[in-house]
Design a protein around this motif. Structure first.
Motif, PDB file in Angstrom:
ATOM      1  N   ALA A  52       0.573  -1.023   0.513  1.00  9.56           N
ATOM      2  CA  ALA A  52       0.128   0.482   0.117  1.00  9.56           C
ATOM      3  C   ALA A  52       1.307   1.134  -0.152  1.00  9.56           C
ATOM      4  O   ALA A  52       0.817   2.070  -0.509  1.00  9.56           O
ATOM      5  CB  ALA A  52      -0.721   0.210   1.239  1.00  9.56           C
ATOM      6  N   ALA A  53       2.177   1.483   0.718  1.00 11.65           N
ATOM      7  CA  ALA A  53       2.408   2.451   1.003  1.00 11.65           C
ATOM      8  C   ALA A  53       3.470   2.796  -0.544  1.00 11.65           C
ATOM      9  O   ALA A  53       4.038   4.181  -1.065  1.00 11.65           O
ATOM     10  CB  ALA A  53       3.119   2.308   2.214  1.00 11.65           C
ATOM     11  N   GLU A  54       4.086   1.586  -0.844  1.00 10.40           N
ATOM     12  CA  GLU A  54       5.175   1.859  -2.409  1.00 10.40           C
ATOM     13  C   GLU A  54       5.028   2.818  -3.317  1.00 10.40           C
ATOM     14  O   GLU A  54       5.570   3.619  -3.906  1.00 10.40           O
ATOM     15  CB  GLU A  54       5.658   0.223  -3.106  1.00 10.40           C
ATOM     16  N   LEU A  55       3.674   2.717  -3.549  1.00  9.95           N
ATOM     17  CA  LEU A  55       3.510   4.325  -4.233  1.00  9.95           C
ATOM     18  C   LEU A  55       3.431   5.498  -4.169  1.00  9.95           C
ATOM     19  O   LEU A  55       3.412   6.501  -4.665  1.00  9.95           O
ATOM     20  CB  LEU A  55       1.881   3.869  -5.301  1.00  9.95           C
ATOM     21  N   TYR A  56       3.945   5.670  -2.570  1.00  6.33           N
ATOM     22  CA  TYR A  56       3.481   7.272  -2.193  1.00  6.33           C
ATOM     23  C   TYR A  56       4.904   7.675  -0.932  1.00  6.33           C
ATOM     24  O   TYR A  56       5.418   8.326  -0.739  1.00  6.33           O
ATOM     25  CB  TYR A  56       2.028   7.092  -1.472  1.00  6.33           C
ATOM     26  N   PHE A  57       5.410   5.918  -0.537  1.00  6.72           N
ATOM     27  CA  PHE A  57       6.412   6.723   0.014  1.00  6.72           C
ATOM     28  C   PHE A  57       7.877   5.783  -0.399  1.00  6.72           C
ATOM     29  O   PHE A  57       7.832   5.184  -0.858  1.00  6.72           O
ATOM     30  CB  PHE A  57       6.047   6.299   1.695  1.00  6.72           C
ATOM     31  N   MET A  58       8.797   7.141  -0.456  1.00  9.94           N
ATOM     32  CA  MET A  58       9.736   5.868  -0.685  1.00  9.94           C
ATOM     33  C   MET A  58       9.822   4.203   0.532  1.00  9.94           C
ATOM     34  O   MET A  58       9.128   4.511   0.891  1.00  9.94           O
ATOM     35  CB  MET A  58      11.663   6.762  -0.397  1.00  9.94           C
ATOM     36  N   PRO A  59      11.401   3.379  -0.659  1.00 14.14           N
ATOM     37  CA  PRO A  59      11.141   1.904   0.512  1.00 14.14           C
ATOM     38  C   PRO A  59      11.343   2.000   1.328  1.00 14.14           C
ATOM     39  O   PRO A  59      12.313   2.571   2.103  1.00 14.14           O
ATOM     40  CB  PRO A  59      12.172   1.642  -0.078  1.00 14.14           C
ATOM     41  N   GLY A  60      10.350   1.918   2.465  1.00 11.49           N
ATOM     42  CA  GLY A  60      11.762   1.927   4.271  1.00 11.49           C
ATOM     43  C   GLY A  60      10.761   2.657   4.744  1.00 11.49           C
ATOM     44  O   GLY A  60      11.325   2.710   5.404  1.00 11.49           O
ATOM     45  N   THR A  61       9.671   3.445   4.183  1.00 10.93           N
ATOM     46  CA  THR A  61       9.399   4.706   4.762  1.00 10.93           C
ATOM     47  C   THR A  61       8.020   4.429   5.845  1.00 10.93           C
ATOM     48  O   THR A  61       8.267   4.953   6.962  1.00 10.93           O
ATOM     49  CB  THR A  61       8.914   6.098   4.327  1.00 10.93           C
ATOM     50  N   LEU A  62       7.497   3.520   5.237  1.00 10.29           N
ATOM     51  CA  LEU A  62       5.883   3.099   5.924  1.00 10.29           C
ATOM     52  C   LEU A  62       6.261   1.863   6.037  1.00 10.29           C
ATOM     53  O   LEU A  62       6.672   1.208   5.159  1.00 10.29           O
ATOM     54  CB  LEU A  62       4.747   3.892   4.985  1.00 10.29           C
TER      55      LEU A  62
END
Length: 144
Positions: A52-62
């Motif tokens: 879910a996070a990969e399109l919105y944050f840099m990897p590992g951010t969330l």
């Protein structure tokens, strides 16, 4: 835990930052959350959060923190609580995301700054800036 005066404004910042991710997490059937949590398949939950996070944050951010809770009974709608960590460069935010039938909410547990300022207001502003830098822009996805 005693809530600090700046906690509410930081919760708003975090909630706003993860809003598109929450929309993605809501696409997952609540029964899947319940099954993964009850069966302690936290690696599956972590994969859902990462996807879910990969399109919105840099990897590992969330990422998923220590797991989650499923609140399910015969008298109401289920609530899913996920322990999450936001890790933009320069800070770590530990919080819980609650997904309910008609809404979602964020409860901030702790914010750790690598180089904190003595002024909590400046730290709050720094948190907002760090989260903005950690976001992926549409141009970065397309490769423009």
């Amino acid at each position: 835990m005693n809530r600090q005066p700046h906690t509410s404004s930081r919760e708003v910042i975090v909630a706003h930052a993860i809003e598109p991710v929450v929309a993605e997490l809501r696409l997952i059937d609540v029964a899947d959350y319940i099954a993964f949590i009850r069966l302690e398949h936290f690696a599956c939950l972590a994969d859902l959060v990462d996807s879910a996070a990969e399109l919105y944050f840099m990897p590992g951010t969330l990422r998923l923190g220590h797991g989650g809770e499923a609140h399910v009974d015969w008298s109401g709608s289920p609530r899913i609580v996920l322990d999450l960590e936001l890790r933009p460069q320069g800070a770590t935010v530990y919080f819980q995301l609650t997904l309910a039938e008609n809404d979602a909410s964020v409860v901030l547990n702790y914010v750790l700054f690598e180089q904190p300022d003595e002024d909590p207001g400046r730290n709050t502003q720094m948190l907002e800036e760090l989260l903005e830098r950690a976001r992926i822009r549409k141009a970065e996805i397309v490769g423009e």
